[in-house]
Design an enzyme around this catalytic site. Structure first.
Site, short mmCIF file in Angstrom:
data_model
loop_
_atom_site.label_atom_id
_atom_site.label_comp_id
_atom_site.label_asym_id
_atom_site.label_seq_id
_atom_site.Cartn_x
_atom_site.Cartn_y
_atom_site.Cartn_z
N ILE A 133 11.79 -4.01 52.13
CA ILE A 133 12.07 -4.87 50.97
C ILE A 133 13.40 -4.49 50.33
O ILE A 133 14.22 -5.35 50.00
CB ILE A 133 10.90 -4.82 49.96
CG1 ILE A 133 9.61 -5.34 50.64
CG2 ILE A 133 11.23 -5.63 48.71
CD1 ILE A 133 8.34 -5.13 49.82
N ASP A 184 17.42 6.97 49.03
CA ASP A 184 16.19 7.10 49.82
C ASP A 184 16.00 8.58 50.14
O ASP A 184 16.96 9.35 50.11
CB ASP A 184 16.28 6.26 51.11
CG ASP A 184 14.90 5.91 51.65
OD1 ASP A 184 14.15 6.84 52.01
OD2 ASP A 184 14.56 4.72 51.71
N ASP A 225 6.52 -6.78 38.62
CA ASP A 225 5.43 -7.58 39.18
C ASP A 225 4.15 -6.75 39.22
O ASP A 225 3.12 -7.24 39.66
CB ASP A 225 5.82 -8.00 40.62
CG ASP A 225 4.78 -8.90 41.28
OD1 ASP A 225 4.27 -9.81 40.58
OD2 ASP A 225 4.47 -8.70 42.46
N GLU A 262 -4.01 -2.88 36.58
CA GLU A 262 -3.93 -4.34 36.68
C GLU A 262 -5.33 -4.93 36.59
O GLU A 262 -6.16 -4.63 37.45
CB GLU A 262 -3.26 -4.73 38.01
CG GLU A 262 -1.83 -4.23 38.10
CD GLU A 262 -1.17 -4.47 39.47
OE1 GLU A 262 -1.83 -4.98 40.38
OE2 GLU A 262 0.00 -4.13 39.61
N HIS A 274 1.36 -9.37 39.77
CA HIS A 274 1.31 -8.91 41.17
C HIS A 274 1.26 -10.09 42.16
O HIS A 274 0.30 -10.23 42.94
CB HIS A 274 0.09 -7.99 41.41
CG HIS A 274 0.35 -7.01 42.52
ND1 HIS A 274 -0.09 -5.71 42.49
CD2 HIS A 274 1.03 -7.15 43.69
CE1 HIS A 274 0.29 -5.10 43.60
NE2 HIS A 274 0.97 -5.95 44.34
N GLY A 334 3.87 -10.77 44.28
CA GLY A 334 4.95 -10.56 45.25
C GLY A 334 4.71 -11.23 46.60
O GLY A 334 5.61 -11.86 47.16
P1 NAD Z 1 8.96 0.56 53.38
O1 NAD Z 1 8.03 1.61 53.86
O2 NAD Z 1 9.61 -0.33 54.38
O3 NAD Z 1 10.12 1.21 52.47
C1 NAD Z 1 9.89 2.20 51.53
C2 NAD Z 1 11.12 3.11 51.50
O4 NAD Z 1 10.95 4.04 50.41
C3 NAD Z 1 11.29 3.96 52.78
O5 NAD Z 1 12.61 3.82 53.26
C4 NAD Z 1 11.01 5.39 52.31
O6 NAD Z 1 11.73 6.37 53.02
C5 NAD Z 1 11.43 5.32 50.85
N1 NAD Z 1 10.87 6.39 50.02
C6 NAD Z 1 9.65 6.99 50.09
N2 NAD Z 1 9.54 7.92 49.13
C7 NAD Z 1 10.70 7.91 48.43
C8 NAD Z 1 11.18 8.66 47.32
N3 NAD Z 1 10.44 9.61 46.74
N4 NAD Z 1 12.43 8.38 46.87
C9 NAD Z 1 13.21 7.43 47.48
N5 NAD Z 1 12.79 6.71 48.53
C10 NAD Z 1 11.56 6.93 49.00
O7 NAD Z 1 8.11 -0.32 52.33
P2 NAD Z 1 8.38 -1.84 51.87
O8 NAD Z 1 7.64 -2.76 52.76
O9 NAD Z 1 9.83 -2.01 51.65
O10 NAD Z 1 7.60 -1.84 50.46
C11 NAD Z 1 8.17 -1.19 49.32
C12 NAD Z 1 7.21 -1.21 48.15
O11 NAD Z 1 6.87 -2.57 47.81
C13 NAD Z 1 5.87 -0.50 48.37
O12 NAD Z 1 5.51 0.19 47.17
C14 NAD Z 1 4.90 -1.61 48.56
O13 NAD Z 1 3.61 -1.21 48.17
C15 NAD Z 1 5.47 -2.64 47.59
N6 NAD Z 1 5.02 -4.01 47.83
C16 NAD Z 1 4.76 -4.79 46.73
C17 NAD Z 1 4.33 -6.08 46.89
C18 NAD Z 1 4.05 -6.96 45.69
O14 NAD Z 1 3.22 -7.84 45.79
N7 NAD Z 1 4.73 -6.77 44.58
C19 NAD Z 1 4.13 -6.61 48.18
C20 NAD Z 1 4.43 -5.81 49.28
C21 NAD Z 1 4.88 -4.50 49.10
#
Ligand code: NAD
Length: 310
Positions: A150, A169, A255, A260, A281, A283
């Site tokens: 994302i 990251d 979001d 929640e 929520h 997303g």
């Molecule tokens: P992803 O696993 O592809 O990316 C997450 C990134 O965060 C990775 O590159 C990881 O190395 C990095 N990371 C982990 N710990 C870290 C830290 N302490 N500091 C900095 N970076 C760190 O995940 P994604 O698919 O991109 O999802 C990202 C977030 O979005 C997640 O929390 C997921 O739950 C959330 N999400 C929300 C919705 C919504 O409805 N709002 C929907 C889908 C996902």
């Protein structure tokens, strides 16, 4: 033939794909936990979203279960260790919502910058036609915290708007970042300190729990915008509220909340704050994301069971 219980509402493409490959599918969205426990023993595959807790009690009753499929991303409602012990495979569809969440993130960012919700509320509730000032995103520095699926998509769209994008990251993302024309910051404090907009895209882990707290909120530049579409507990609502009240944060757009629906006084005050844009929520709540989730989930189930697509 494999029997599948779909225990939550999903796009019917999932059900159609499985049926056309010879699966026997019972579609029971909204099934209660007690009912689930009483019938799960008859199924090879269980499909859930985030509603039901699939813990030891449920798994003990699932004698012939081979796959738990999460039609979505988060696996926090499933006891993964216990499932592994029983030899039950757990699959999900992590990439399916990426575009939807990224679009919402940018939408929230623009809504916060231009005070869309605040000014619209004044118009709706009091008929006040007030041309309040906002800020542009063009040329502003955006820090993407968590440069995964994302985060990267948000970075791409933000660059198209003309933002100067930086990534932070815990893993080395310099190769991808460089190819995208995104800067990399090695230190979170330094990154937050120079950003006009900070957007959170990390998973919720012990390391990211309350990443924005009463100490780190001080790192933000005066007038910064904070966006959170990751997980609510990545920020401490009370600290964000203080940031807004002291004028350090220009706006908070999110979001997600730690609870929640909102449960604490700080969360309710955040929800009602004029400079907060908060969606419940949503997303991955788009037709397109749910369709991708359905297709991806059906494919993963068939893969694990070695069934070809009909
Ligand atoms: P992803 O696993 O592809 O990316 C997450 C990134 O965060 C990775 O590159 C990881 O190395 C990095 N990371 C982990 N710990 C870290 C830290 N302490 N500091 C900095 N970076 C760190 O995940 P994604 O698919 O991109 O999802 C990202 C977030 O979005 C997640 O929390 C997921 O739950 C959330 N999400 C929300 C919705 C919504 O409805 N709002 C929907 C889908 C996902």
């Amino acid at each position: 033939m494999y029997r599948v219980l779909v225990a939550d509402r999903v796009d019917m493409v999932l059900v159609d794909m499985l049926r056309s490959s010879g699966f026997e599918v019972d579609y029971r969205p909204g099934i209660s936990r007690d009912e689930l426990i009483s019938i799960i023993g008859d199924y090879d595959v269980l499909v859930v979203r985030g509603r039901l807790r699939i813990d030891g009690e449920v798994l003990k009753a699932a004698g012939r279960l081979r796959v738990i499929a999460r039609a979505g991303v988060g696996l926090d409602n499933i006891d993964l260790d216990y499932a592994r012990k029983l030899g039950v495979r757990v699959v999900n569809a992590p990439a399916a919502p990426t575009q939807s969440v990224a679009e919402l993130t940018i939408g929230l960012m623009i809504a916060a910058a231009r005070r869309v919700v605040e000014l619209n509320y004044m118009l709706r509730s009091g008929g006040v036609w007030r041309k309040g000032y906002g800020v542009e995103l063009y040329g502003k520095r955006l820090l993407v915290v968590g440069f995964g699926r994302i985060g990267r998509r948000v970075a791409e769209i933000a660059k198209a708007i003309g933002m100067r994008v930086y990534a932070y990251d815990v893993v080395d993302v310099s190769g991808v970042a460089e190819a995208m024309g995104v800067g990399v910051v090695g230190d979170l404090r330094e990154g937050i300190g120079m950003a006009d907009v900070v957007s959170l895209h990390v998973p919720l882990t012990p390391d990211t729990y309350h990443m924005v707290n009463s100490e780190t909120i001080e790192w933000f530049r005066e007038g910064a915008i904070l966006v959170n579409t990751s997980r609510g507990a990545v920020v401490d609502a009370a600290a964000v509220l203080r940031g807004l009240e002291e004028g350090r944060l220009y706006a908070y757009a999110a979001d997600v909340l730690e609870h929640e629906p909102p449960a604490t006084e700080a969360e309710w005050r955040l929800v009602r704050h004029p400079r907060v844009v908060l969606t419940p929520h949503i997303g991955s709540q788009t037709r397109e994301a749910q369709r991708r989730v359905a297709v991806e989930t059906a494919k993963r189930i068939m893969e694990v069971l070695g069934v070809g697509q009909g």
